[in-house]
Write a protein that holds these residues in place. Structure first.
Motif, PDB file in Angstrom:
ATOM      1  N   ARG A  45       7.677  17.511 -13.380  1.00 15.02           N
ATOM      2  CA  ARG A  45       6.876  17.679 -14.596  1.00 15.02           C
ATOM      3  C   ARG A  45       6.936  16.393 -15.412  1.00 15.02           C
ATOM      4  NH1 ARG A  45       5.592  22.483 -17.195  1.00 15.02           N
ATOM      5  NH2 ARG A  45       4.111  21.080 -18.199  1.00 15.02           N
ATOM      6  N   LEU A  46       5.915  16.196 -16.204  1.00 14.85           N
ATOM      7  CA  LEU A  46       5.981  15.186 -17.256  1.00 14.85           C
ATOM      8  C   LEU A  46       6.479  15.936 -18.484  1.00 14.85           C
ATOM      9  CD1 LEU A  46       2.679  13.272 -16.528  1.00 14.85           C
ATOM     10  CD2 LEU A  46       5.014  12.587 -15.962  1.00 14.85           C
ATOM     11  N   CYS A  47       7.681  15.613 -18.924  1.00 16.55           N
ATOM     12  CA  CYS A  47       8.304  16.501 -19.915  1.00 16.55           C
ATOM     13  C   CYS A  47       7.718  16.345 -21.312  1.00 16.55           C
ATOM     14  CB  CYS A  47       9.816  16.392 -19.898  1.00 16.55           C
ATOM     15  SG  CYS A  47      10.515  14.861 -20.490  1.00 16.55           S
ATOM     16  N   CYS A  48       6.794  15.384 -21.489  1.00 12.92           N
ATOM     17  CA  CYS A  48       6.067  15.365 -22.761  1.00 12.92           C
ATOM     18  C   CYS A  48       5.123  16.557 -22.846  1.00 12.92           C
ATOM     19  CB  CYS A  48       5.293  14.063 -22.930  1.00 12.92           C
ATOM     20  SG  CYS A  48       3.976  13.783 -21.723  1.00 12.92           S
ATOM     21  N   GLN A  49       4.902  17.211 -21.717  1.00 11.35           N
ATOM     22  CA  GLN A  49       3.979  18.347 -21.668  1.00 11.35           C
ATOM     23  C   GLN A  49       4.705  19.692 -21.695  1.00 11.35           C
ATOM     24  OE1 GLN A  49       0.562  17.603 -21.816  1.00 11.35           O
ATOM     25  NE2 GLN A  49       1.549  15.633 -22.234  1.00 11.35           N
ATOM     26  N   VAL A  81       9.972  18.288 -24.634  1.00 11.53           N
ATOM     27  CA  VAL A  81      11.224  17.917 -23.969  1.00 11.53           C
ATOM     28  C   VAL A  81      11.376  16.391 -23.956  1.00 11.53           C
ATOM     29  CG1 VAL A  81      12.483  18.066 -21.770  1.00 11.53           C
ATOM     30  CG2 VAL A  81      11.247  20.058 -22.646  1.00 11.53           C
ATOM     31  N   MET A  82      10.259  15.674 -23.947  1.00 11.81           N
ATOM     32  CA  MET A  82      10.309  14.203 -24.056  1.00 11.81           C
ATOM     33  C   MET A  82      10.784  13.797 -25.446  1.00 11.81           C
ATOM     34  SD  MET A  82       8.547  11.538 -25.595  1.00 11.81           S
ATOM     35  CE  MET A  82       6.796  11.844 -25.789  1.00 11.81           C
ATOM     36  N   GLU A  83      10.185  14.382 -26.493  1.00 10.90           N
ATOM     37  CA  GLU A  83      10.574  14.021 -27.860  1.00 10.90           C
ATOM     38  C   GLU A  83      12.049  14.332 -28.121  1.00 10.90           C
ATOM     39  OE1 GLU A  83       6.332  14.884 -30.135  1.00 10.90           O
ATOM     40  OE2 GLU A  83       7.699  16.548 -29.713  1.00 10.90           O
ATOM     41  N   ASP A 124      11.751   7.515 -21.416  1.00  9.47           N
ATOM     42  CA  ASP A 124      11.286   6.536 -22.396  1.00  9.47           C
ATOM     43  C   ASP A 124      10.104   7.047 -23.220  1.00  9.47           C
ATOM     44  OD1 ASP A 124      13.254   4.891 -21.483  1.00  9.47           O
ATOM     45  OD2 ASP A 124      11.941   3.708 -20.181  1.00  9.47           O
ATOM     46  N   GLY A 125       9.240   7.828 -22.606  1.00 10.55           N
ATOM     47  CA  GLY A 125       8.095   8.355 -23.354  1.00 10.55           C
ATOM     48  C   GLY A 125       7.205   7.263 -23.914  1.00 10.55           C
ATOM     49  N   ASP A 126       6.946   6.244 -23.107  1.00 14.85           N
ATOM     50  CA  ASP A 126       6.247   5.050 -23.601  1.00 14.85           C
ATOM     51  C   ASP A 126       4.879   5.326 -24.207  1.00 14.85           C
ATOM     52  OD1 ASP A 126       8.336   3.395 -22.954  1.00 14.85           O
ATOM     53  OD2 ASP A 126       7.482   2.753 -21.030  1.00 14.85           O
ATOM     54  N   CYS A 127       4.157   6.311 -23.704  1.00 11.75           N
ATOM     55  CA  CYS A 127       2.796   6.536 -24.211  1.00 11.75           C
ATOM     56  C   CYS A 127       2.761   7.580 -25.327  1.00 11.75           C
ATOM     57  CB  CYS A 127       1.852   6.919 -23.074  1.00 11.75           C
ATOM     58  SG  CYS A 127       2.081   8.609 -22.473  1.00 11.75           S
ATOM     59  N   GLY A 128       3.930   8.074 -25.695  1.00 19.88           N
ATOM     60  CA  GLY A 128       3.981   9.018 -26.805  1.00 19.88           C
ATOM     61  C   GLY A 128       3.456  10.404 -26.460  1.00 19.88           C
ATOM     62  N   GLY A 129       3.355  10.697 -25.177  1.00 16.57           N
ATOM     63  CA  GLY A 129       2.909  12.028 -24.769  1.00 16.57           C
ATOM     64  C   GLY A 129       1.438  12.115 -24.424  1.00 16.57           C
ATOM     65  N   ALA A 130       0.816  10.959 -24.172  1.00 16.40           N
ATOM     66  CA  ALA A 130      -0.628  10.924 -23.897  1.00 16.40           C
ATOM     67  C   ALA A 130      -0.962  11.000 -22.407  1.00 16.40           C
ATOM     68  CB  ALA A 130      -1.228   9.649 -24.489  1.00 16.40           C
ATOM     69  N   LEU A 131       0.026  11.349 -21.583  1.00 10.34           N
ATOM     70  CA  LEU A 131      -0.189  11.469 -20.124  1.00 10.34           C
ATOM     71  C   LEU A 131      -0.648  10.148 -19.497  1.00 10.34           C
ATOM     72  CD1 LEU A 131      -1.939  14.950 -19.754  1.00 10.34           C
ATOM     73  CD2 LEU A 131       0.329  14.298 -18.944  1.00 10.34           C
ATOM     74  N   ALA A 132      -0.113   9.048 -19.990  1.00 12.05           N
ATOM     75  CA  ALA A 132      -0.574   7.749 -19.517  1.00 12.05           C
ATOM     76  C   ALA A 132       0.525   6.861 -18.949  1.00 12.05           C
ATOM     77  CB  ALA A 132      -1.268   7.011 -20.663  1.00 12.05           C
ATOM     78  N   CYS A 133       1.783   7.336 -18.950  1.00  6.99           N
ATOM     79  CA  CYS A 133       2.837   6.401 -18.523  1.00  6.99           C
ATOM     80  C   CYS A 133       3.724   6.921 -17.396  1.00  6.99           C
ATOM     81  CB  CYS A 133       3.696   6.005 -19.720  1.00  6.99           C
ATOM     82  SG  CYS A 133       4.765   7.315 -20.351  1.00  6.99           S
ATOM     83  N   GLY A 134       4.037   8.180 -17.380  1.00  2.00           N
ATOM     84  CA  GLY A 134       4.937   8.721 -16.353  1.00  2.00           C
ATOM     85  C   GLY A 134       6.409   8.425 -16.620  1.00  2.00           C
ATOM     86  N   THR A 135       6.732   7.859 -17.769  1.00  2.07           N
ATOM     87  CA  THR A 135       8.138   7.532 -18.052  1.00  2.07           C
ATOM     88  C   THR A 135       8.916   8.724 -18.610  1.00  2.07           C
ATOM     89  OG1 THR A 135       7.668   6.730 -20.285  1.00  2.07           O
ATOM     90  CG2 THR A 135       7.576   5.112 -18.485  1.00  2.07           C
ATOM     91  N   CYS A 136       8.318   9.889 -18.539  1.00  2.00           N
ATOM     92  CA  CYS A 136       8.998  11.114 -18.979  1.00  2.00           C
ATOM     93  C   CYS A 136       9.140  12.085 -17.810  1.00  2.00           C
ATOM     94  CB  CYS A 136       8.223  11.767 -20.115  1.00  2.00           C
ATOM     95  SG  CYS A 136       6.572  12.286 -19.584  1.00  2.00           S
ATOM     96  N   HIS A 137       9.104  11.542 -16.588  1.00  2.00           N
ATOM     97  CA  HIS A 137       9.167  12.375 -15.387  1.00  2.00           C
ATOM     98  C   HIS A 137      10.531  13.054 -15.260  1.00  2.00           C
ATOM     99  CE1 HIS A 137       9.025  12.383 -10.682  1.00  2.00           C
ATOM    100  NE2 HIS A 137       8.786  13.574 -11.180  1.00  2.00           N
TER     101      HIS A 137
HETATM  102 FE1  FES Z   1       3.822   9.179 -21.204  1.00  2.00          FE
HETATM  103 FE2  FES Z   1       4.747  11.683 -20.861  1.00  2.00          FE
HETATM  104  S1  FES Z   1       5.307  10.262 -22.380  1.00  2.00           S
HETATM  105  S2  FES Z   1       3.251  10.641 -19.699  1.00  2.00           S
END
Ligand code: FES
Length: 107
Positions: free
Chosen positions: A84-88, A24-26, A37-50
């Protein structure tokens, strides 16, 4: 193709088609949905996909998939039970029509 509706904090809606397997982030970043923003590319490190999962979708997409996601979510100021973190969240036909809302301050 599965469909996602993103609703910004100001009520503006963004409708996106996302291939199954896309997060959902992508889907948001590749379709210029503001506030994800998905700053970390989905690595669960940024929270910008909340996002907040709409209550109608809570059973299918409202629960964090891993302890790592839960831990990251609890670091966010505006955490809610349906966060949710939508990268997940990986899109699938079962999630066709998914509705997520963006927290205040993400735009
Ligand atoms: Fe960084 Fe989801 S993109 S935590």
């Amino acid at each position: 193709m599965p469909h996602i509706k993103y609703i910004a904090h100001d009520g503006k809606e963004y409708d996106v088609d996302a291939a199954a397997g896309t997060s959902v982030m992508e889907a948001a970043t590749s379709n210029n949905v503001p506030g994800i923003d998905g700053d970390c590319g989905g690595a669960l490190a940024c929270g910008t996909c909340h996002v907040y999962v709409d209550p109608a979708w809570a059973a299918k997409a409202g629960t964090p998939g891993t302890d790592a996601e839960k831990e990251m979510l609890h670091l966010l100021d505006n955490y809610e039970d349906n966060s949710r973190l939508c990268c997940q969240i990986s899109m699938s036909d079962a999630l066709d029509g998914l509705v997520v809302r963006l927290p205040k301050g993400q735009h």
